[in-house]
Design an enzyme around this catalytic site. Structure first.
Site, short mmCIF file in Angstrom:
data_model
loop_
_atom_site.label_atom_id
_atom_site.label_comp_id
_atom_site.label_asym_id
_atom_site.label_seq_id
_atom_site.Cartn_x
_atom_site.Cartn_y
_atom_site.Cartn_z
CE LYS A 1 -4.38 -1.60 1.87
NZ LYS A 1 -5.48 -1.33 2.81
CE LYS B 1 -8.57 -10.13 -2.58
NZ LYS B 1 -8.01 -9.84 -1.26
CE LYS C 1 -12.64 -1.26 -1.42
NZ LYS C 1 -13.43 -1.69 -0.27
#
Length: 344
Positions: free
Chosen positions: A114, A206, A209
């Site tokens: 991240k 994966k 969103k």
């Protein structure tokens, strides 16, 4: 000591919930209600480890809550609330920041992913996220946590934190009458044939969103026509479906669609291939459209109805927070006694 069997899990309010969230998490939350006392949390404090628009966060929090309710979580029998309403999460996270070791946090792969290359510019909150996650779970002394593969490492750290707290404060824990261990070592619950749902545009990635293409995912708020269109346009390969499950390993898009069908139908991949093996994708996709619309259509319709009544959703969250606070306060009072804080 024997701990009360209890499940805790949370979902971040960071945009549209999609099929991957549903099959990987929420559908399991619903099933676990029959087996355990469950606490399901919208983790809005985790969400702000990266910047969130404060005008958008309440809407996203209510949408996740609506998804919980629309999918069948019972907020009267179990606890549904948003994390920031219970201050014990932040209090216990600080205690755990003082228990967890830097070396443990340095090994967390999710922070590296991240934060990216510019780690110096990442928030301290993003780095210390696993301490807060440990606090979320252990504040309720939960014994079981439904997790996806990408969260297993954080749960292992939660177990490490619980063990170190129990060891560091062993004499105080015993002295205050809590037996040999205050916190349980929570167990992961990983179930079902589709714990990882992949993108409809790329079977090696994966479902997310954050993907630029809305056709990469099925959102829980999608209507029947949109669901059907996305499945029909989902990427496939030119060969018929195999009859043998082993052949799916080299065919990621086929594996993903078969896994989605299996999970929605409550069947195994082998069982699905027993029915559709040798069939062309066009016939299989038609069956998958029918199944997906039947399963997901009512959820989307109920979510839309619920989000139009924010006062009701807020009342569910407030009631859940009040009940969660009773358990959390009991834990925090004990932790303060064990650590040596004076309280009145």
């Amino acid at each position: 000591m024997a701990f009360k069997q209890r499940v805790f899990s949370g979902v971040q309010p960071t945009g549209n919930l999609h099929l991957g969230n549903y099959l990987g998490a929420v559908v399991k939350f619903v099933a676990l209600q029959d087996l355990y006392d469950c606490i399901y949390c919208v983790v809005d404090m985790h969400a702000i480890t990266v910047w969130q628009d404060p005008t958008e966060l309440p809407r996203a929090t209510r949408e996740v809550t609506a998804a919980f309710l629309a999918c069948g979580i019972d907020p009267k029998k179990h606890i549904v609330f948003n994390q920031s309403q219970v201050t014990g999460h932040a209090e216990l996270a600080w205690v755990f920041n003082c228990v967890a070791r830097l070396g443990w946090l340095n090994r967390m792969t999710q922070f590296k992913e991240k934060a990216g290359k510019d780690r110096e510019n990442a928030s301290v909150g993003l780095y210390a996220y696993p301490s807060l996650m440990a606090a979320d779970i252990l504040l309720y002394r939960a014994t079981h946590v439904p997790v996806g593969e990408d969260q297993k490492q954080h749960l292992e750290l939660t177990r490490d934190v619980a063990q170190k707290f129990n060891n560091d404060y062993a004499a105080s824990i015993t002295g205050h009458g809590f037996g040999e261990a205050f916190f349980p070592l929570p167990e992961p619950l990983i179930q079902g044939p589709a714990t990882r749902v992949m993108s409809l545009r790329d079977g090696t990635k994966k479902m997310s969103k954050s993907d630029a293409s809305d056709y990469s995912r099925i959102n829980l708020t999608d209507d029947a026509d949109t669901i059907a269109q996305k499945i029909r346009k989902a990427k496939t390969d030119p060969h018929p479906l195999p009859a043998d499950e082993k052949e799916l390993a080299a065919r990621p898009e086929a594996d993903n669609l078969v896994g989605i069908y299996a999970a929605l139908a409550g069947r195994t991949r082998a069982d699905v291939l027993g029915e559709f093996g040798g069939a062309q994708f066009s016939a299989f996709k038609a069956a998958l459209v029918d199944l997906s619309v039947a399963k997901l259509g009512p959820i989307g319709a109920e979510m839309k109805k619920l989000v139009q009544d924010p006062a009701y959703i807020d009342s569910v969250l407030a009631d859940g927070a009040e009940r969660a606070r009773v358990i959390a306060d009991e834990t925090m009072n004990a932790v303060k006694d064990i650590v040596g804080f004076i309280r009145h």
